[in-house]
Design an enzyme around this catalytic site. Structure first.
Site, short mmCIF file in Angstrom:
data_model
loop_
_atom_site.label_atom_id
_atom_site.label_comp_id
_atom_site.label_asym_id
_atom_site.label_seq_id
_atom_site.Cartn_x
_atom_site.Cartn_y
_atom_site.Cartn_z
N LYS A 165 0.05 8.30 -23.40
CA LYS A 165 0.48 8.69 -24.75
C LYS A 165 1.95 8.35 -24.93
CE LYS A 165 -3.57 10.96 -24.38
NZ LYS A 165 -3.94 12.05 -23.51
N PHE A 207 -18.55 15.30 -26.32
CA PHE A 207 -18.14 14.48 -27.46
C PHE A 207 -18.05 12.99 -27.12
CE2 PHE A 207 -13.74 13.89 -26.05
CZ PHE A 207 -13.58 14.95 -25.19
N ARG A 229 -12.79 16.33 -33.87
CA ARG A 229 -12.18 17.39 -33.08
C ARG A 229 -12.65 18.69 -33.70
NH1 ARG A 229 -11.83 15.84 -28.49
NH2 ARG A 229 -9.99 14.91 -27.61
N ASP A 241 2.05 20.77 -20.09
CA ASP A 241 1.29 19.57 -20.41
C ASP A 241 2.22 18.72 -21.28
OD1 ASP A 241 -0.29 17.56 -21.41
OD2 ASP A 241 -2.06 18.83 -21.67
N PHE A 266 -7.04 22.22 -24.25
CA PHE A 266 -7.32 20.80 -24.37
C PHE A 266 -8.55 20.52 -23.51
CE2 PHE A 266 -7.16 16.33 -23.26
CZ PHE A 266 -7.19 15.80 -24.54
N THR A 267 -9.39 19.58 -23.95
CA THR A 267 -10.70 19.37 -23.32
C THR A 267 -10.63 19.24 -21.79
OG1 THR A 267 -10.42 17.02 -23.82
CG2 THR A 267 -11.73 18.31 -25.37
N TYR A 322 0.84 -1.21 0.00
CA TYR A 322 0.00 0.00 0.00
C TYR A 322 0.87 1.25 0.00
CZ TYR A 322 -3.82 3.19 0.77
OH TYR A 322 -4.71 4.20 0.60
C1 PLP Z 1 -4.88 12.93 -23.08
C2 PLP Z 1 -4.49 14.28 -22.74
C3 PLP Z 1 -4.74 14.82 -21.47
C4 PLP Z 1 -5.54 14.10 -20.40
O1 PLP Z 1 -4.97 12.90 -20.03
P1 PLP Z 1 -5.81 11.59 -19.63
O2 PLP Z 1 -4.75 10.59 -19.33
O3 PLP Z 1 -6.66 11.22 -20.79
O4 PLP Z 1 -6.63 11.93 -18.43
C5 PLP Z 1 -4.28 16.10 -21.21
N1 PLP Z 1 -3.65 16.82 -22.15
C6 PLP Z 1 -3.41 16.34 -23.38
C7 PLP Z 1 -2.70 17.19 -24.38
C8 PLP Z 1 -3.84 15.06 -23.73
O5 PLP Z 1 -3.63 14.61 -24.96
#
Ligand code: PLP
Length: 459
Positions: A261, A451, A385, A218, A127-128, A75
């Site tokens: 990613k 979306f 998008r 980011d 970004f969303t 843990y």
């Molecule tokens: C995917 C993404 C996020 C959010 O990450 P999650 O792992 O999906 O929560 C933030 N910023 C960018 C540019 C992304 O592509």
């Protein structure tokens, strides 16, 4: 012999495969109707080539899978956490690490700590999830990306750059004390995976230092951004991806990471900062939203796979083949005259739906429509998008973004060059019959990030 070019090729070989279901046009039509013409609502089983996202869809290496067997599922104080912490420090240079279940977990914590009600958060295109967390924390996002980024035809090599004049104007208008940080993304996703240059980052550092404003990175696709710097920015041709990645990070104060990613894992993320006070608060807060600060919603094995994946993600051979495959697909589409965002970005091909379907008004969702048609043709799943992703403003009105795109996102190390051929041919076939395609209306709209779950009907 010296005129024969040296192609990129995969720096790995395949040792396990996943069999795919091939579907008929009738099966795809039924599946698409049931999904309300939203590719997010398709069953993965009904998809042949899945380009919905490059998020969490990468193939892990044998080394990563071996790491999964070395999970220390204690843990507190898991061995894998300390490994990950050491790798983040070594590869990215950030001092303090908070693991989170994925990128938005880090965005939530960071936004809550740094943003006060009424604050302004400038960034190089929204970004969303990032913007939503900024807004939920009481902030207002302001786009300060250079104008070139909004023009899909413009071939400027660093369309992810920040317009420092726009930033200075915001500082003048609101005062630096209303701007806790600049939200800077590498490989700007919504602009088509477009990179930011080191030169621009250095200028940003000077300006923000002068006003005491932080730069939060980011860094979801930082290695892909580094590849474009190596290829296109003066003075970087002989630097390694690893060195460039570290230099990018050194020009910022902290980062949120979706490791799904660049970092080649199926789940995971983190918040990394240099400031002890921010770290202290984040370490308190992560317990509320994610889990203890040494696992943050992840299993030990997930942290181990991430630590190994980060190392692989900054290899020059890996990134050359990764982006090389994306460029291969883009060039093939251009040869068929399919209108795409240029220059070709790092993680996918963005088709310009406004140009592809000029007879469909933005109110009738051209990109959403095109994504549905692409699936119907050959079972390739892409995503919208455009106006659907952009959502609504605080006053309830739709955002109408200049870019109305369909994203063909390429998972890392998953598909072959033959798959790329099939994708380009499918896009070309839909382009041939573009004049017969009609728009759609939305028949169900969720409140947040619509979306993902909205439903549509053909007009
Ligand atoms: C995917 C993404 C996020 C959010 O990450 P999650 O792992 O999906 O929560 C933030 N910023 C960018 C540019 C992304 O592509």
């Amino acid at each position: 012999m010296k005129n024969i070019k040296q192609s990129w090729a995969e720096p790995y070989k395949i040792k396990m495969v996943e069999l795919l279901k091939m579907t008929t046009p009738a099966q795809r039509k039924k599946a698409m109707q049931e999904a309300g013409y939203n590719t997010f609502l398709l069953k993965s089983e009904d998809v042949y080539i899945d380009l919905l996202t490059d998020s969490g869809t990468s193939a892990m290496s044998d080394r990563q899978w071996a790491g999964m067997m070395m999970g220390d599922e204690a843990y507190a104080g898991s061995r894998n956490f300390y490994h990950l912490e050491a790798v983040v420090k070594e590869v990215y240079g950030y001092k303090y690490l908070i693991p989170t279940h994925q990128g938005r977990g880090a965005e939530n914590i960071l936004s809550k700590i740094l943003i006060k009600k009424g604050d302004i958060i400038p960034g190089n295109m929204y970004f969303t999830t990032t913007r939503l967390h900024q807004e939920l924390a009481g902030g207002k996002f302001e786009d300060i990306i250079i104008d070139e980024a909004h023009d899909p035809e413009n071939e400027f090599p660093f369309k992810g750059n920040i317009d420092l004049n726009k930033l200075e104007k915001l500082i003048k208008k609101h005062g630096a004390n209303k701007i806790p940080y600049v939200s800077m993304a590498t490989s700007v996703n919504m602009a088509g995976g477009q990179p930011i240059s080191i030169k621009n980052l250095k200028e940003l550092r000077v300006l923000t230092k002068k006003h005491g404003i932080k730069v939060i990175h980011d860094m979801t696709r930082v290695a892909e951004n580094a590849y474009f710097i190596q290829q296109k920015e003066k003075g970087y041709q002989n630097k390694t991806i690893k060195a460039i990645v570290k230099e990018i990070c050194s020009l910022t104060d902290g980062a949120t990471m979706s490791a799904k990613k660049d970092a080649l894992v199926n789940i995971g993320g983190f918040l990394a900062v240099n400031d002890w006070d921010v770290f202290e608060e984040a370490r308190n807060m992560v317990v509320v939203y994610e889990g203890l600060h040494t696992y943050g919603g992840l299993a030990g094995r997930d942290m181990e796979a991430m630590a190994i994946g980060i190392g692989e993600s900054v290899s020059d051979d890996h990134i050359k083949a990764r982006v090389g495959q994306v460029i291969y697909l883009g060039e093939k589409m251009m040869a068929y005259n399919v209108p795409i965002v240029k220059p070709i970005g790092g993680h996918g091909i963005f088709v310009d739906a406004k140009k592809f379907l000029p007879h469909i008004k933005q109110e009738q969702f051209p990109a959403q429509t095109l994504a549905a048609e692409i699936y119907l043709d050959a079972g390739v799943r892409t995503m919208e998008r455009g106006v659907v992703s952009a959502g609504r403003k605080a006053n309830g009105k739709n955002y109408f973004p200049k870019l109305e795109l369909v994203r063909f996102t390429i998972p890392r190390r998953v598909y072959t060059q033959a798959h790329m051929d099939v994708i380009a041919e499918s896009a070309a076939r839909v382009y041939e019959r573009r004049n017969t395609i009609k728009g759609m209306k939305m028949i169900y709209e969720p409140k947040y990030l619509r979306f993902f779950q909205a439903k549509f009907e053909k007009l």
